[in-house]
Design an enzyme around this catalytic site. Structure first.
Site, PDB file in Angstrom:
ATOM      1  CE1 TYR A 150      -2.740  -3.246   1.833  1.00 10.98           C
ATOM      2  CE2 TYR A 150      -4.332  -1.901   0.795  1.00 10.98           C
ATOM      3  CZ  TYR A 150      -3.792  -3.052   1.136  1.00 10.98           C
ATOM      4  OH  TYR A 150      -5.409  -3.662   1.445  1.00 10.98           O
ATOM      5  CG  HIS A 169      -8.123  -0.306  -3.680  1.00  7.80           C
ATOM      6  ND1 HIS A 169      -8.872  -0.217  -2.051  1.00  7.80           N
ATOM      7  CD2 HIS A 169      -9.894   0.502  -4.407  1.00  7.80           C
ATOM      8  CE1 HIS A 169     -10.330   0.145  -2.072  1.00  7.80           C
ATOM      9  NE2 HIS A 169     -10.079   0.311  -2.886  1.00  7.80           N
ATOM     10  CE  LYS A 199      -5.567  -5.749  -4.838  1.00  7.51           C
ATOM     11  NZ  LYS A 199      -5.735  -4.553  -4.373  1.00  7.51           N
TER      12      LYS A 199
END
EC number: 4.6.1.16
Lengths: 473, 145
Positions: free
Chosen positions: A377, A385, A424
């Site tokens: 993070y 996120h 991600k």
């Protein structure tokens, strides 16, 4: 609270009423201003030709403001959870706020169990927790899916009816071909409306009462675990563009975002009566072995004890304990030797990676929910996120072994699929593991831990699925 | 199968999952299963391969055919079924043999014979996250939506 009229719903715990849902959010920039649980002070810039500035600096040199209160937290190693538990409420709050250390054992991340429990039992003093917000969102989505299933079923019946009609009359009543696409709700709805206005059958009158702007899940907030519901996204844009035939006075209700906000307000409507409940705390802050070791060894703010002794463990003892408990079932006592250390153990490999990214300023959390080892993070989980999912891959080039991850393509492919769903990037982090000879005698050296860690070399490879049709620019 | 030391760690895992189910997910009727006699009154008291938990979730966990939406909305929900929970650790290496032994010990679900045995696998990781998976002993009808 007193000015709350019948229509305006003020949230409990937020006494500056008529407020937008936005201002309910606490100011995380202030709460989490410190990235580490240490007190730092800033000396003003030294101006050599100004005697006042020199005096100030001399003063700071001789009386540094942090000397008076160096904070030390205490955690206890638990062989049951194979982690370090912190129970002092002050320490729990501090460790969470200053650097997002650990996780509430009964919460998603921040320890909020007590608050949730108090709210569940009707206590009016505490505010909403992030778990409740997620729950609401999920409930809304569940409702939406239920509604969608109902619509699909109705549509199917409709089509069957129409076909039956066709068979009876011999000729089609409406020229429009009937297309059944089970996936797109809005297409169904339009079809439904078309059918209704064209045929105007008396069949089921309650159908039209269903509002066109069906509450879709809020799109502004991406749910971490589920990712963006692409299906819902496409349907929203269609809702807005679609024909608004039966628009009632409640026209703004057609905007999905507003519908959602309205729902959130109605659910939090409460009678402002003070109620206090007493709940026994069942939660602790759980530090992973890597977090605990980093706080003890690298930051120096944590003392770790074991059950039945209040004496904090030394770093070498800690290392031995953690190495034994980094696999399941844990290794038996005295099976790990500190002087003849085998560097190929799960704890040191994971810790090397943890230390690497923490030192670079990332907040590192375990990523089991996304099938990766760590999540990275930027600043912390309350701000953004996680941007990266880390997969740790030990590399044994110095052991004279062949470089072989021992995994198949589909293993990597499924992980990238999961992570691209939640936006991600997967990082393959290769840890070059030293051999036992490389680290021999580390414990006799001055600052041997540093020398030991320096032997682990880390390489990162960012991995991203590339879809030729989509990423043309 | 498990040594005495390993068993104590399995019991530790179970205590974590039990408290997680009770306090974080509000399960009820929680009962600890240690021996075959806990599963079936007529059985012998031999210990199970792995200690398990029997409990009732607040909502039905897996239902391929959700109750027809027209009637369910206002009416009372049916009581959720009891579930079997198997605590495991993330770092464990589990084999097909382990799974088979766990499923073999479970009683056959009542009712229609195409219902498969089902367990909830609770995977514990070092930061106290418990990830739950539903596992069936065979192919089942997929869930709608």
């Amino acid at each position: 609270m007193a000015e709350a009229s019948g229509s305006s719903a003020s949230a409990p715990g937020n006494n500056t009423a008529p407020s937008t849902p936005k201002s309910k959010r606490p100011n995380y920039n202030i709460i989490h201003a410190n990235p580490l649980p240490v007190v730092l002070y800033h000396a003003p810039p030294l101006i050599p030709h100004n005697p006042l500035s020199i005096i100030h600096h001399l003063y700071l040199f001789f009386f540094p403001p942090i000397n008076s209160h160096k904070i030390i937290y205490t955690g206890m190693f638990s062989p049951v959870t194979m982690s370090v538990e912190v129970r002092d409420p002050k320490a729990v709050l501090d460790l969470w706020q200053k650097g997002f250390w650990g996780k509430g054992s009964l919460s998603r991340s921040e320890p909020t169990w007590l608050n949730r429990e108090m709210r569940r039992l009707g206590d009016t003093r505490v505010g909403e927790t992030s778990e409740e917000i997620t729950r609401k969102r999920r409930d809304q989505r569940k409702e939406m899916k239920k509604e969608r299933a109902r619509k699909e079923k109705e549509e199917l019946e409709k089509v069957k009816e129409a076909e039956a009609d066709k068979n009876i009359n011999g000729a089609a009543t409406n020229g429009k071909p009937i297309v059944v696409d089970a996936k797109v709700v809005v297409d169904l709805e339009e079809e439904l409306n078309g059918l209704d206005s064209a045929a105007n059958q008396p069949g089921e009158p309650h159908k039209l009462s269903v509002p066109l702007g069906l509450p879709t899940p809020p799109l502004s907030v991406t749910d971490e675990s589920d990712g963006l519901d692409l299906e819902a996204k496409t349907s929203t844009s269609k809702v807005e563009a679609g024909p608004v035939s039966d628009s009632e006075p409640s026209a703004p209700a057609l905007q999905p975002a507003k519908v959602v906000r309205f729902d959130a307000n109605t659910t939090s409507k409460e009678i402002p009566v003070e109620k206090h409940v007493n709940v026994k705390e069942q939660e602790h802050l759980q530090l992973t072995l890597c977090e605990a070791f980093f706080l003890t060894y690298a930051v120096g703010v944590l003392e770790i004890t074991t059950q039945g002794s209040s004496e904090p463990l030394a770093v070498s003892k800690l290392l031995e304990l953690f190495i034994r408990h980094s696999c399941f079932p844990p290794l038996p006592e005295s099976s790990v030797s500190i002087s003849a250390l085998n560097p190929d153990n799960a704890f040191l490999i994971n810790y090397a990676v943890y230390h690497h990214f923490r030192s670079l300023g990332w907040v590192v959390k375990l990523g089991v929910k996304f099938s990766v080892d760590y999540l990275l993070y930027k600043r912390g989980p309350v701000f953004t996120h996680a941007e990266f999912g880390v997969l740790i891959i030990p590399s044994y080039s110095r052991w004279g072994r062949e470089e072989n991850v021992g995994k198949e393509w589909h293993w990597l492919h499924s992980i990238t699929r999961v992570n691209s769903q939640v936006k991600k990037t997967v990082l393959l982090v290769y840890v070059d593991v030293p051999t036992a000879d490389d680290v021999k005698g580390w414990d006799t050296k001055h600052d041997g831990m540093k020398a030991l860690l320096a032997e682990y070399r880390i390489r990162e490879v960012a991995l991203r699925r590339w879809i030729p049709g989509r990423n043309r620019d | 199968m498990a040594t005495a030391d390993g068993a104590s760690h399995l019991l530790g895992l179970r205590s974590i999952v039990r408290s997680n189910l009770e306090y974080q997910h509000y399960w009820t009727d929680l009962r600890l299963l240690n021996t075959f006699a806990d599963l079936n009154i007529n059985a012998q008291g031999d210990p199970l391969t792995r200690p398990m938990i029997h409990g009732r979730p607040p909502d039905q966990l897996y239902n391929p055919e959700p109750a027809s939406t027209t009637e369910s909305s206002s009416q009372q929900k049916p009581t959720p079924e009891m579930e079997y929970v198997l605590p495991v650790h993330l770092d464990e290496k589990l084999t097909l043999r382990t799974w088979a032994a766990v499923f073999d010990a479970l009683p056959t679900p009542p009712g229609d014979n195409y219902r498969k045995k089902r367990i909830v696998v609770a995977v514990i990781s070092g930061d106290s996250t418990v990830v739950y998976y539903i596992m069936h002993d065979g192919i089942v009808k997929p869930r709608q939506n």
